[in-house]
Design a protein around this motif. Structure first.
Motif, PDB file in Angstrom:
ATOM      1  N   PRO A 189      -2.071 -95.810   0.456  1.00 56.69           N
ATOM      2  CA  PRO A 189      -3.246 -96.557   0.899  1.00 56.69           C
ATOM      3  C   PRO A 189      -4.049 -95.785   1.935  1.00 56.69           C
ATOM      4  O   PRO A 189      -3.498 -95.055   2.754  1.00 56.69           O
ATOM      5  N   LEU A 190      -5.366 -95.983   1.902  1.00 57.51           N
ATOM      6  CA  LEU A 190      -6.256 -95.204   2.755  1.00 57.51           C
ATOM      7  C   LEU A 190      -5.900 -95.341   4.230  1.00 57.51           C
ATOM      8  O   LEU A 190      -5.921 -94.358   4.986  1.00 57.51           O
ATOM      9  N   GLY A 191      -5.566 -96.555   4.659  1.00 57.19           N
ATOM     10  CA  GLY A 191      -5.204 -96.768   6.060  1.00 57.19           C
ATOM     11  C   GLY A 191      -4.002 -95.940   6.481  1.00 57.19           C
ATOM     12  O   GLY A 191      -3.970 -95.368   7.585  1.00 57.19           O
ATOM     13  N   LEU A 192      -3.001 -95.862   5.619  1.00 54.44           N
ATOM     14  CA  LEU A 192      -1.819 -95.059   5.929  1.00 54.44           C
ATOM     15  C   LEU A 192      -2.153 -93.575   5.961  1.00 54.44           C
ATOM     16  O   LEU A 192      -1.580 -92.813   6.751  1.00 54.44           O
ATOM     17  N   LEU A 193      -3.078 -93.157   5.103  1.00 55.75           N
ATOM     18  CA  LEU A 193      -3.498 -91.753   5.118  1.00 55.75           C
ATOM     19  C   LEU A 193      -4.164 -91.397   6.452  1.00 55.75           C
ATOM     20  O   LEU A 193      -3.935 -90.313   6.999  1.00 55.75           O
ATOM     21  N   TYR A 194      -4.954 -92.322   6.989  1.00 51.12           N
ATOM     22  CA  TYR A 194      -5.579 -92.079   8.290  1.00 51.12           C
ATOM     23  C   TYR A 194      -4.515 -91.939   9.372  1.00 51.12           C
ATOM     24  O   TYR A 194      -4.605 -91.056  10.244  1.00 51.12           O
ATOM     25  N   VAL A 195      -3.521 -92.795   9.332  1.00 55.36           N
ATOM     26  CA  VAL A 195      -2.438 -92.731  10.320  1.00 55.36           C
ATOM     27  C   VAL A 195      -1.692 -91.405  10.197  1.00 55.36           C
ATOM     28  O   VAL A 195      -1.385 -90.748  11.204  1.00 55.36           O
TER      29      VAL A 195
ATOM     30  N   CYS B 285      -2.836 -88.579   9.005  1.00 56.33           N
ATOM     31  CA  CYS B 285      -3.707 -87.507   9.510  1.00 56.33           C
ATOM     32  C   CYS B 285      -3.697 -87.468  11.031  1.00 56.33           C
ATOM     33  O   CYS B 285      -3.649 -86.385  11.637  1.00 56.33           O
ATOM     34  N   PHE B 286      -3.749 -88.644  11.645  1.00 56.59           N
ATOM     35  CA  PHE B 286      -3.732 -88.711  13.113  1.00 56.59           C
ATOM     36  C   PHE B 286      -2.442 -88.106  13.664  1.00 56.59           C
ATOM     37  O   PHE B 286      -2.467 -87.310  14.612  1.00 56.59           O
ATOM     38  N   LEU B 287      -1.309 -88.456  13.063  1.00 59.46           N
ATOM     39  CA  LEU B 287      -0.027 -87.933  13.536  1.00 59.46           C
ATOM     40  C   LEU B 287       0.046 -86.414  13.364  1.00 59.46           C
ATOM     41  O   LEU B 287       0.547 -85.698  14.244  1.00 59.46           O
TER      42      LEU B 287
ATOM     43  N   CYS C  20      -0.121 -80.925  15.768  1.00 56.09           N
ATOM     44  CA  CYS C  20      -0.786 -79.612  15.828  1.00 56.09           C
ATOM     45  C   CYS C  20      -1.356 -79.342  17.219  1.00 56.09           C
ATOM     46  O   CYS C  20      -1.326 -78.207  17.703  1.00 56.09           O
ATOM     47  N   THR C  21      -1.871 -80.391  17.873  1.00 55.42           N
ATOM     48  CA  THR C  21      -2.403 -80.240  19.224  1.00 55.42           C
ATOM     49  C   THR C  21      -1.299 -79.907  20.217  1.00 55.42           C
ATOM     50  O   THR C  21      -1.458 -79.042  21.095  1.00 55.42           O
ATOM     51  N   ILE C  22      -0.159 -80.557  20.085  1.00 57.75           N
ATOM     52  CA  ILE C  22       0.974 -80.302  20.978  1.00 57.75           C
ATOM     53  C   ILE C  22       1.476 -78.868  20.828  1.00 57.75           C
ATOM     54  O   ILE C  22       1.830 -78.201  21.808  1.00 57.75           O
ATOM     55  N   LEU C  23       1.482 -78.389  19.590  1.00 61.16           N
ATOM     56  CA  LEU C  23       2.003 -77.046  19.324  1.00 61.16           C
ATOM     57  C   LEU C  23       0.971 -75.946  19.557  1.00 61.16           C
ATOM     58  O   LEU C  23       1.323 -74.762  19.517  1.00 61.16           O
ATOM     59  N   ARG C  24      -0.297 -76.323  19.807  1.00 63.70           N
ATOM     60  CA  ARG C  24      -1.375 -75.345  19.920  1.00 63.70           C
ATOM     61  C   ARG C  24      -1.092 -74.219  20.927  1.00 63.70           C
ATOM     62  O   ARG C  24      -1.403 -73.052  20.647  1.00 63.70           O
ATOM     63  N   PRO C  25      -0.496 -74.512  22.111  1.00 65.86           N
ATOM     64  CA  PRO C  25      -0.232 -73.406  23.053  1.00 65.86           C
ATOM     65  C   PRO C  25       0.742 -72.362  22.517  1.00 65.86           C
ATOM     66  O   PRO C  25       0.786 -71.230  23.011  1.00 65.86           O
ATOM     67  N   PHE C  26       1.533 -72.747  21.512  1.00 69.26           N
ATOM     68  CA  PHE C  26       2.573 -71.855  21.011  1.00 69.26           C
ATOM     69  C   PHE C  26       2.247 -71.269  19.635  1.00 69.26           C
ATOM     70  O   PHE C  26       2.501 -70.093  19.375  1.00 69.26           O
ATOM     71  N   VAL C  27       1.665 -72.096  18.773  1.00 68.08           N
ATOM     72  CA  VAL C  27       1.321 -71.647  17.434  1.00 68.08           C
ATOM     73  C   VAL C  27       0.151 -72.482  16.916  1.00 68.08           C
ATOM     74  O   VAL C  27       0.058 -73.681  17.209  1.00 68.08           O
TER      75      VAL C  27
ATOM     76  N   PRO D  97      -3.217 -79.962   6.467  1.00 65.53           N
ATOM     77  CA  PRO D  97      -3.905 -79.859   5.170  1.00 65.53           C
ATOM     78  C   PRO D  97      -5.021 -80.880   4.996  1.00 65.53           C
ATOM     79  O   PRO D  97      -5.892 -80.711   4.148  1.00 65.53           O
ATOM     80  N   LEU D  98      -4.977 -81.943   5.797  1.00 58.51           N
ATOM     81  CA  LEU D  98      -5.999 -82.990   5.730  1.00 58.51           C
ATOM     82  C   LEU D  98      -6.205 -83.541   7.129  1.00 58.51           C
ATOM     83  O   LEU D  98      -5.257 -83.702   7.886  1.00 58.51           O
ATOM     84  N   ASN D  99      -7.466 -83.779   7.495  1.00 55.21           N
ATOM     85  CA  ASN D  99      -7.761 -84.368   8.799  1.00 55.21           C
ATOM     86  C   ASN D  99      -8.594 -85.633   8.618  1.00 55.21           C
ATOM     87  O   ASN D  99      -9.111 -85.908   7.530  1.00 55.21           O
ATOM     88  N   ARG D 100      -8.722 -86.396   9.701  1.00 53.41           N
ATOM     89  CA  ARG D 100      -9.414 -87.684   9.599  1.00 53.41           C
ATOM     90  C   ARG D 100     -10.891 -87.526   9.233  1.00 53.41           C
ATOM     91  O   ARG D 100     -11.434 -88.336   8.478  1.00 53.41           O
ATOM     92  N   HIS D 101     -11.525 -86.484   9.749  1.00 49.09           N
ATOM     93  CA  HIS D 101     -12.937 -86.272   9.417  1.00 49.09           C
ATOM     94  C   HIS D 101     -13.117 -86.023   7.921  1.00 49.09           C
ATOM     95  O   HIS D 101     -13.982 -86.623   7.282  1.00 49.09           O
ATOM     96  N   LEU D 102     -12.298 -85.136   7.364  1.00 47.09           N
ATOM     97  CA  LEU D 102     -12.403 -84.825   5.945  1.00 47.09           C
ATOM     98  C   LEU D 102     -12.075 -86.046   5.098  1.00 47.09           C
ATOM     99  O   LEU D 102     -12.740 -86.320   4.095  1.00 47.09           O
ATOM    100  N   LEU D 103     -11.069 -86.807   5.516  1.00 48.32           N
ATOM    101  CA  LEU D 103     -10.691 -88.006   4.774  1.00 48.32           C
ATOM    102  C   LEU D 103     -11.834 -89.020   4.778  1.00 48.32           C
ATOM    103  O   LEU D 103     -12.112 -89.662   3.754  1.00 48.32           O
ATOM    104  N   THR D 104     -12.507 -89.152   5.921  1.00 49.41           N
ATOM    105  CA  THR D 104     -13.656 -90.060   6.005  1.00 49.41           C
ATOM    106  C   THR D 104     -14.780 -89.594   5.086  1.00 49.41           C
ATOM    107  O   THR D 104     -15.399 -90.389   4.371  1.00 49.41           O
ATOM    108  N   MET D 105     -15.055 -88.298   5.113  1.00 48.84           N
ATOM    109  CA  MET D 105     -16.120 -87.751   4.268  1.00 48.84           C
ATOM    110  C   MET D 105     -15.824 -87.991   2.789  1.00 48.84           C
ATOM    111  O   MET D 105     -16.722 -88.331   2.004  1.00 48.84           O
ATOM    112  N   LEU D 106     -14.577 -87.824   2.396  1.00 50.95           N
ATOM    113  CA  LEU D 106     -14.197 -87.977   0.991  1.00 50.95           C
ATOM    114  C   LEU D 106     -14.231 -89.423   0.525  1.00 50.95           C
ATOM    115  O   LEU D 106     -14.251 -89.691  -0.679  1.00 50.95           O
ATOM    116  N   ASN D 107     -14.224 -90.367   1.478  1.00 47.43           N
ATOM    117  CA  ASN D 107     -14.098 -91.772   1.099  1.00 47.43           C
ATOM    118  C   ASN D 107     -15.227 -92.659   1.620  1.00 47.43           C
ATOM    119  O   ASN D 107     -15.057 -93.874   1.742  1.00 47.43           O
ATOM    120  N   THR D 108     -16.379 -92.058   1.878  1.00 42.68           N
ATOM    121  CA  THR D 108     -17.547 -92.813   2.330  1.00 42.68           C
ATOM    122  C   THR D 108     -18.683 -92.656   1.329  1.00 42.68           C
ATOM    123  O   THR D 108     -19.094 -91.533   1.037  1.00 42.68           O
TER     124      THR D 108
END
Length: 373
Positions: free
Chosen positions: A290-296, A298-300, A305-312, A317-328
């Protein structure tokens, strides 16, 4: 009004749209010279236009769009600049500094070069993403340039393209050293498809990996109206002709235009299926969850990825912006471009679909072979 005898510059000349625009200019106009500007230009890139160049001189200018001296050399003596070059980033894989440097700073430096070198017309290739969709996924049906839509852009690619578009339009009317004034306009194409579209190739490769079943990432009702690359190129030519016409120059200068054609509105996923079903591909009936679960999800993924950014640096593969664009639902009319630029689709939907499918069919064996090795 024809561009006969003019010298034109095309940035991003070796890209998907740039190549098609150059070929169109060579076929439709008797130019004195076309300058191909790109960060890397191969000899075969220049030679590929040999069959249609006529008496037009085709010159390659290889360099960085963030190099002001290089841009001045490329623009010297030109009358029209088509600024097609940009970094397209749909998954957030490019650092913001790189995106801003090319998309915004590069555009600003090019505008400054145009002013210094007395270039009279500047056409900026923008994108529908400078408008949205917004994070709430509010739809637009058959929108126009007057459509009011609230959107605070957060995705880096959209933000940089919007800023570059604003700078391009703001430069309209700038006084040139020779006493004339620069005229600018911006074109906002829908998703551009056709021969050479790397996104279609990517979706086809994913489908091959999935046993000839295309992934569904768009709801069927999330309709958009893609534009064929040949028609997008024609819109650029018509914009240049309009800016050269004294009767249209003051109307077109400083304005943006949505560029679509008569491609039937359809969701992004179903569009892939329309193009690839003749090649033996089917498509998933529903979203993977379901779309709502996909948003969740993507958020997780984004949080991790943000937490790991200082290290790697990891890119989900999918983010909330792209998911919104694909489904609007997000469709737009080209009527103002038709009225003010004289734009009309050069290729029908049937012709565009046929050419694209034939190109994909020719690419399919190589895609299969690559995935098998």
């Amino acid at each position: 009004m024809a561009l006969n005898g003019d010298m034109c510059v095309v940035t991003g000349a070796c890209g998907f749209l740039g190549r098609r625009l150059i070929r169109l200019l060579l076929e439709e106009e008797s130019l004195s010279e076309i300058r191909l500007v790109d960060k890397q230009i191969k000899l075969e890139d220049v030679q590929s236009f040999k069959d249609c160049r006529g008496d037009t001189r085709v010159r390659a200018y290889e360099g960085d769009i963030r190099d002001s001296a290089f841009l001045r050399r490329a623009c010297r003596g030109a009358s029209t600049v088509f600024h097609v070059a940009s970094i397209i980033d749909v998954d957030g894989s490019v650092e913001f500094s790189e995106l801003h440097g090319v998309n915004v700073k590069g555009t600003q430096l090019l505008l400054e070069a145009c002013i210094e070198e007395n270039v009279s017309s500047f056409i900026y290739t923008s994108t529908i993403e400078v408008l949205g969709p917004n994070p709430s996924g509010e739809p637009i049906y058959n929108g126009t340039e007057e459509t009011q839509y609230k959107c605070s852009l957060k995705f880096p690619y959209s933000k940089t393209k919007k800023e570059a578009e604003e700078r391009s339009l703001k430069a309209n009317g700038e006084l040139l050293p020779d006493g004339t004034r620069l005229a600018t306009c911006a074109l906002r194409p829908m998703y551009i498809y056709g021969e050479g579209c790397r996104f279609l190739l990517g979706h086809m490769a994913d489908g091959v990996r999935n046993r000839n079943v295309l992934y569904r990432m768009s709801l069927k009702e999330a309709k958009v109206n893609p534009v064929y690359v040949g028609n997008a190129a024609m819109a650029h030519l018509q914009a240049a002709r309009a800016l050269k016409d004294p009767n249209k120059r003051n109307v077109v200068g400083g304005r943006f235009y949505f560029i679509s054609d008569n491609t039937p509105p359809v969701s992004y996923s179903d569009f892939n299926h329309v193009m690839m079903s003749p090649l033996g591909f089917s498509i998933q009936d529903k979203l993977p969850m379901p779309l709502g679960l996909l948003y969740v999800l993507c958020f997780l993924l984004e949080v991790v990825c943000t937490i790991l950014r200082p290290f790697v640096r990891l890119v989900p593969p999918l983010n909330r912006h792209l998911l919104t664009m694909l489904n609007t639902p997000f469709t737009f009319s080209y009527k103002r471009a038709q009225a003010e630029l004289g734009y009309a689709p050069q290729y029908s939907w049937q012709e565009a679909r046929k050419s694209t499918i034939e190109w994909l069919a020719g690419q399919l064996p190589a895609v299969r072979e690559k995935l098998e090795t």
